[in-house]
Enzyme design. Structure first.
Site, PDB file in Angstrom:
ATOM      1  N   SER A  58       0.838  -1.196   0.000  1.00 30.41           N
ATOM      2  CA  SER A  58       0.000   0.000   0.000  1.00 30.41           C
ATOM      3  C   SER A  58       0.874   1.248   0.000  1.00 30.41           C
ATOM      4  CB  SER A  58      -0.913   0.029   1.223  1.00 30.41           C
ATOM      5  OG  SER A  58      -1.609   1.269   1.253  1.00 30.41           O
ATOM      6  N   VAL A  63       7.340   2.386   4.073  1.00 31.13           N
ATOM      7  CA  VAL A  63       8.280   1.694   3.186  1.00 31.13           C
ATOM      8  C   VAL A  63       7.774   1.737   1.740  1.00 31.13           C
ATOM      9  CG1 VAL A  63       9.434  -0.492   2.673  1.00 31.13           C
ATOM     10  CG2 VAL A  63       9.160   0.243   5.052  1.00 31.13           C
ATOM     11  N   CYS A  64       6.476   1.538   1.534  1.00 32.50           N
ATOM     12  CA  CYS A  64       5.906   1.563   0.186  1.00 32.50           C
ATOM     13  C   CYS A  64       6.058   2.946  -0.445  1.00 32.50           C
ATOM     14  CB  CYS A  64       4.437   1.174   0.214  1.00 32.50           C
ATOM     15  SG  CYS A  64       4.134  -0.491   0.829  1.00 32.50           S
ATOM     16  N   SER A  65       5.815   3.971   0.340  1.00 37.21           N
ATOM     17  CA  SER A  65       5.969   5.340  -0.129  1.00 37.21           C
ATOM     18  C   SER A  65       7.412   5.601  -0.546  1.00 37.21           C
ATOM     19  CB  SER A  65       5.545   6.314   0.976  1.00 37.21           C
ATOM     20  OG  SER A  65       5.815   7.646   0.600  1.00 37.21           O
TER      21      SER A  65
END
Length: 171
Positions: A58, A63-65
């Site tokens: 997501s 971390v995804c960002s």
């Protein structure tokens, strides 16, 4: 199911569904949804390109960002022969908001929420959460998988440097 695999999500085991792909496999075509709700057809959009698929659970998590921002930045230093796509199961509206807020405009960010077509074909679907696991897939111009990373712990960062090294070998 014989093709189920286990990874950890925040230290707890979860099940990955779909077939694990390996170096040398031919990458399957998949369909996803773009931020304007039109169809993203992997083969049509990336024909003749070196492809990097950055897989995140997501974009609304740290971390995804950072992973999405890193590939957006790295894309400016790579050849026009390289196509980078980030894929998650976030709704296209959330992806559009995120990309606008973070200035993500050098890569494609698409959603696998509708059919999990990518997640199931590439073995990234987390059964328990209906999210994608984290990883990176590098595919050459002939749609052959050159590099793949499935993370054992979904909340960790992938090996960006190794993936980018593999991309640079193909340019």
């Amino acid at each position: 199911m014989s093709n189920e695999r286990r990874v950890n999500f925040g230290g707890k085991p979860v099940t990955l569904m779909g077939k694990e792909i390996k170096k040398g496999d031919i990458a399957e075509n998949f369909k996803a949804i773009k931020q304007d709700l039109s169809e993203f057809d992997f083969y049509n959009e990336t024909e003749g390109k070196i492809k990097v698929i950055s897989v995140v659970p997501s974009i609304d998590t740290g971390v995804c960002s950072l992973q999405t921002q890193r590939f957006n930045e790295e894309s400016t230093r790579l050849s026009d022969e390289v196509f980078i796509v980030t894929i998650s199961v976030d709704l296209p509206f959330a992806q559009k908001r995120f990309c606008g807020a973070e200035g993500i405009d050098n890569i494609e960010v698409v959603s696998d929420h509708k059919d999990l077509d990518f997640g199931n074909k590439y073995g990234f679907t987390i059964e328990e959460f209906r999210l994608l696991s984290r990883g990176i897939v590098v595919i050459n111009q002939d749609n052959e998988v050159e590099y793949i990373e499935y993370l054992d712990e979904v909340t960790n960062h992938p090996n960006y440097d190794k993936a980018l090294e593999e991309v640079k070998k193909l340019v």
